[in-house]
Scaffold this motif. Structure first.
Motif, PDB file in Angstrom:
ATOM      1  N   ASP A 152       0.924  67.212 -36.487  1.00  0.00           N
ATOM      2  CA  ASP A 152       0.704  68.654 -36.488  1.00  0.00           C
ATOM      3  C   ASP A 152       1.089  69.307 -37.811  1.00  0.00           C
ATOM      4  OD1 ASP A 152      -0.254  70.895 -35.210  1.00  0.00           O
ATOM      5  OD2 ASP A 152       1.486  71.178 -33.925  1.00  0.00           O
ATOM      6  N   THR A 208       4.930  66.815 -33.661  1.00  0.00           N
ATOM      7  CA  THR A 208       5.069  68.230 -34.013  1.00  0.00           C
ATOM      8  C   THR A 208       6.221  68.501 -34.974  1.00  0.00           C
ATOM      9  OG1 THR A 208       6.410  68.637 -32.053  1.00  0.00           O
ATOM     10  CG2 THR A 208       4.038  69.029 -31.865  1.00  0.00           C
ATOM     11  N   ALA A 209       7.201  67.604 -35.052  1.00  0.00           N
ATOM     12  CA  ALA A 209       8.335  67.810 -35.956  1.00  0.00           C
ATOM     13  C   ALA A 209       9.086  66.500 -36.124  1.00  0.00           C
ATOM     14  CB  ALA A 209       9.277  68.878 -35.406  1.00  0.00           C
ATOM     15  N   SER A 246       4.767  69.259 -39.733  1.00  0.00           N
ATOM     16  CA  SER A 246       5.638  68.336 -38.980  1.00  0.00           C
ATOM     17  C   SER A 246       6.759  67.721 -39.808  1.00  0.00           C
ATOM     18  CB  SER A 246       4.816  67.197 -38.370  1.00  0.00           C
ATOM     19  OG  SER A 246       3.902  67.685 -37.432  1.00  0.00           O
ATOM     20  N   ALA A 252       1.417  69.205 -43.493  1.00  0.00           N
ATOM     21  CA  ALA A 252       2.194  68.263 -42.677  1.00  0.00           C
ATOM     22  C   ALA A 252       3.314  67.590 -43.465  1.00  0.00           C
ATOM     23  CB  ALA A 252       1.277  67.210 -42.061  1.00  0.00           C
TER      24      ALA A 252
END
Length: 168
Positions: A34, A10-11, A37, A59
Motif C-alpha cells: 500500500d 499497509t505498514a 507502507s 511505498a
C-alpha cells in the motif's frame, strides 16, 4: 490488512533491515504494498513475492538506506514516487509483467547505476531514457547517464513528472 481473501501490506513496524515480502501469508496471497507502507524506514533490502501486483504511491519513499530491490514476476503497477529519494538504491530490474509506472518513481535516487528492462515488456530504454515501448510516454532519464543534449522523439505525447530530475 486483508481484502477479498488477499493480503495488503499497509505498514512496516519491524526492526529487520532485510525484508522479504512472501507470496502468501497464512495461506492468503500477498497482492499489494500500500501507499507509504515503508516510507522513511531504514530498510536496506527488499525482495517482493511473485503474487504482488501493485506497489502504491510513495511505498518506499525516502528509504535512504535501501540499496537492493528485487521485484516479483507479477508486478503490474508501480505507482507515483514509489522509490522517490531512495538515495542508496543502485540498480533495479523492471519485470516484463509491468504495465504501468507512475511519475517520479526514481527521483532523488542519486546512487542508481543501472535500470534493466526485461525483454518482451512494456518499456524500453533508448539513449539513456526510459520510454513506453510505443515511445509515447517518457518516464525518466536515467540519472547515471551522461545524456548531454537530449532530443525528445516526436512520438512522445506525455512526459512524467520529474522525468529529468537531477539530470545535470
Amino acid at each position: 490488512s486483508t481484502e477479498k481473501g488477499e493480503v495488503i501490506i499497509t505498514a512496516y513496524k519491524g526492526d529487520s533491515k532485510n525484508i522479504i515480502i512472501p507470496s502468501k501469508i497464512r495461506g492468503k496471497k500477498v497482492t499489494q504494498i500500500d501507499s507509504g507502507s515503508f516510507e522513511e524506514s531504514d530498510i536496506t533490502s527488499i525482495e517482493i513475492g511473485d503474487n504482488v501486483t501493485y506497489i502504491g504511491k510513495s511505498a518506499f519513499r525516502d528509504c535512504k538506506s535501501l540499496k537492493t530491490v528485487k521485484l516479483g514476476k507479477s508486478i503490474l503497477n508501480i505507482d507515483e514516487g514509489a522509490f522517490n529519494e531512495c538515495s542508496a538504491l543502485e540498480e533495479i530490474v523492471l519485470p516484463k509483467s509491468l504495465e504501468k509506472l507512475g511519475g517520479s518513481i526514481f527521483a532523488g535516487c542519486t546512487s542508481l547505476k543501472k535500470v534493466t528492462v526485461e525483454d518482451g515488456g512494456n518499456f524500453v530504454i533508448k539513449d539513456g531514457v526510459l520510454f513506453s515501448t510505443d515511445m509515447k510516454i517518457l518516464y525518466f532519464a536515467l540519472p547515471y547517464q551522461d545524456l548531454g543534449n537530449c532530443v525528445c522523439p516526436d512520438s512522445v505525447e506525455e512526459i512524467k513528472p520529474l522525468a529529468c530530475y537531477e539530470c545535470e
